[in-house]
Design a protein around this motif. Structure first.
Motif, PDB file in Angstrom:
ATOM      1  N   ARG A  44      -2.417   9.640  -5.506  1.00 58.37           N
ATOM      2  CA  ARG A  44      -3.453   8.611  -5.447  1.00 58.37           C
ATOM      3  C   ARG A  44      -2.978   7.476  -4.550  1.00 58.37           C
ATOM      4  O   ARG A  44      -1.785   7.271  -4.333  1.00 58.37           O
ATOM      5  N   GLN A  48       0.858  -1.195   0.000  1.00 57.52           N
ATOM      6  CA  GLN A  48       0.000   0.000   0.000  1.00 57.52           C
ATOM      7  C   GLN A  48       0.882   1.229   0.000  1.00 57.52           C
ATOM      8  O   GLN A  48       1.866   1.300   0.758  1.00 57.52           O
ATOM      9  N   SER A  49       0.556   2.175  -0.833  1.00 52.09           N
ATOM     10  CA  SER A  49       1.352   3.409  -0.848  1.00 52.09           C
ATOM     11  C   SER A  49       0.536   4.530  -1.477  1.00 52.09           C
ATOM     12  O   SER A  49      -0.583   4.317  -1.945  1.00 52.09           O
ATOM     13  N   GLN A  59      -1.253  14.289  -9.603  1.00 57.79           N
ATOM     14  CA  GLN A  59      -2.260  14.002  -8.579  1.00 57.79           C
ATOM     15  C   GLN A  59      -1.813  12.838  -7.714  1.00 57.79           C
ATOM     16  O   GLN A  59      -1.367  11.810  -8.239  1.00 57.79           O
ATOM     17  N   VAL A 118      -2.499   3.536  -3.814  1.00 54.43           N
ATOM     18  CA  VAL A 118      -2.265   2.323  -4.583  1.00 54.43           C
ATOM     19  C   VAL A 118      -2.243   1.131  -3.635  1.00 54.43           C
ATOM     20  O   VAL A 118      -1.579   1.165  -2.607  1.00 54.43           O
ATOM     21  N   SER A 119      -2.990   0.094  -3.959  1.00 57.15           N
ATOM     22  CA  SER A 119      -2.841  -1.151  -3.213  1.00 57.15           C
ATOM     23  C   SER A 119      -2.750  -2.301  -4.190  1.00 57.15           C
ATOM     24  O   SER A 119      -3.303  -2.250  -5.300  1.00 57.15           O
ATOM     25  N   LEU A 120      -2.025  -3.320  -3.777  1.00 51.07           N
ATOM     26  CA  LEU A 120      -1.567  -4.331  -4.710  1.00 51.07           C
ATOM     27  C   LEU A 120      -1.134  -5.538  -3.898  1.00 51.07           C
ATOM     28  O   LEU A 120      -0.614  -5.405  -2.797  1.00 51.07           O
ATOM     29  N   GLN A 150       1.045   7.296  -4.540  1.00 52.14           N
ATOM     30  CA  GLN A 150       1.879   7.588  -5.696  1.00 52.14           C
ATOM     31  C   GLN A 150       1.362   8.834  -6.387  1.00 52.14           C
ATOM     32  O   GLN A 150       0.173   9.147  -6.293  1.00 52.14           O
ATOM     33  N   VAL A 151       2.260   9.519  -7.059  1.00 52.71           N
ATOM     34  CA  VAL A 151       1.866  10.714  -7.802  1.00 52.71           C
ATOM     35  C   VAL A 151       1.821  10.372  -9.292  1.00 52.71           C
ATOM     36  O   VAL A 151       2.752   9.806  -9.844  1.00 52.71           O
ATOM     37  N   GLU A 152       0.685  10.695  -9.899  1.00 49.20           N
ATOM     38  CA  GLU A 152       0.478  10.408 -11.318  1.00 49.20           C
ATOM     39  C   GLU A 152      -0.246  11.595 -11.930  1.00 49.20           C
ATOM     40  O   GLU A 152      -1.305  11.987 -11.435  1.00 49.20           O
ATOM     41  N   ALA A 153       0.339  12.151 -12.993  1.00 54.75           N
ATOM     42  CA  ALA A 153      -0.240  13.328 -13.639  1.00 54.75           C
ATOM     43  C   ALA A 153      -0.526  14.418 -12.599  1.00 54.75           C
ATOM     44  O   ALA A 153      -1.606  14.995 -12.560  1.00 54.75           O
TER      45      ALA A 153
END
Lengths: 100, 100
Positions: free
Chosen positions: B45, B35-36, B43, B47-49, B38-41
Motif C-alpha cells: 500500500r 511517502q513510501s 498487501q 503511505v503518505s504522512l 509499505q506491506v501490510e497483511a
C-alpha cells in the motif's frame, strides 16, 4: 530508500473487538499508552504518548486475543489516519509481549 | 525495556530559523513529508504522512544548515506535542542526508 520504521512499547488500552473490512480482512484497533525516559541533547526527559494502533490480517486475529492492559512492543509504520486527517496511526506489522 | 524508536525518511519542509529555548538551548523545527510503499497483511500500500519534527541542542544547530526540500532520514522518538495535546512530534536525535 524510503524508511518508515517504528518500534513502540506500551500498555494496550481501548482494545476493540475484532472486525472485518468490506473486503473481509480482519481488522483490530487499540491504543498504545507509552511511557519512557529518553535522552535528547544530553538531557534525560520523560516521554508519554498515546497512539492509535491498527492491525490487519492474520496479525489482527492473533492480537485480538491479547488481554487488555498487556505490555507489548509493537513494530510497524506510521500513516495518516485518513486521507483528510493530520493525525497519525501506527500500523502494526509485528509485536512482542513484554515483561512488566 | 521501554522502546520508542522511529526512523522516518522524507523531504524537509517548513524549515524554521534556529531559535533558542528560555534555557538557551538551540531549537529547530520543521516538517518531514514522507511517502513510501509499505506491506501490510501481504498487501502493498501507499503511505503518505507529514510529521512535525523538533530538534534540540547541537543537532539543531547542525540541521539548521539543511537546504529546504532536502531528503533526509531522521531517527528519534515520538512524544506528545504538549502536555495537553494529542498530536505527536518526532524528536530527532540523529539524521542522515539521503540521495533522491
Amino acid at each position: 530508500m524510503s524508511r518508515n520504521d517504528v518500534t513502540l512499547s506500551g500498555v494496550v488500552t481501548e482494545l476493540e473487538p475484532l472486525r472485518y473490512t468490506p473486503a473481509g480482512i480482519p481488522l483490530l484497533t487499540f491504543r498504545l499508552t507509552h511511557q519512557s525516559r529518553q535522552v535528547e541533547a544530553s538531557q534525560e526527559r520523560s516521554v508519554s504518548l498515546d497512539l492509535p494502533v491498527m492491525v490487519l490480517g492474520d496479525l489482527a486475529r492473533e492480537m485480538a486475543g491479547l488481554t487488555p492492559e498487556s505490555n507489548v512492543a509493537v513494530r510497524g509504520f506510521l500513516a495518516r489516519r485518513s486521507l483528510k486527517s493530520l493525525s497519525v496511526v501506527l500500523h502494526a506489522t509485528a509485536y512482542k509481549l513484554e515483561m512488566e
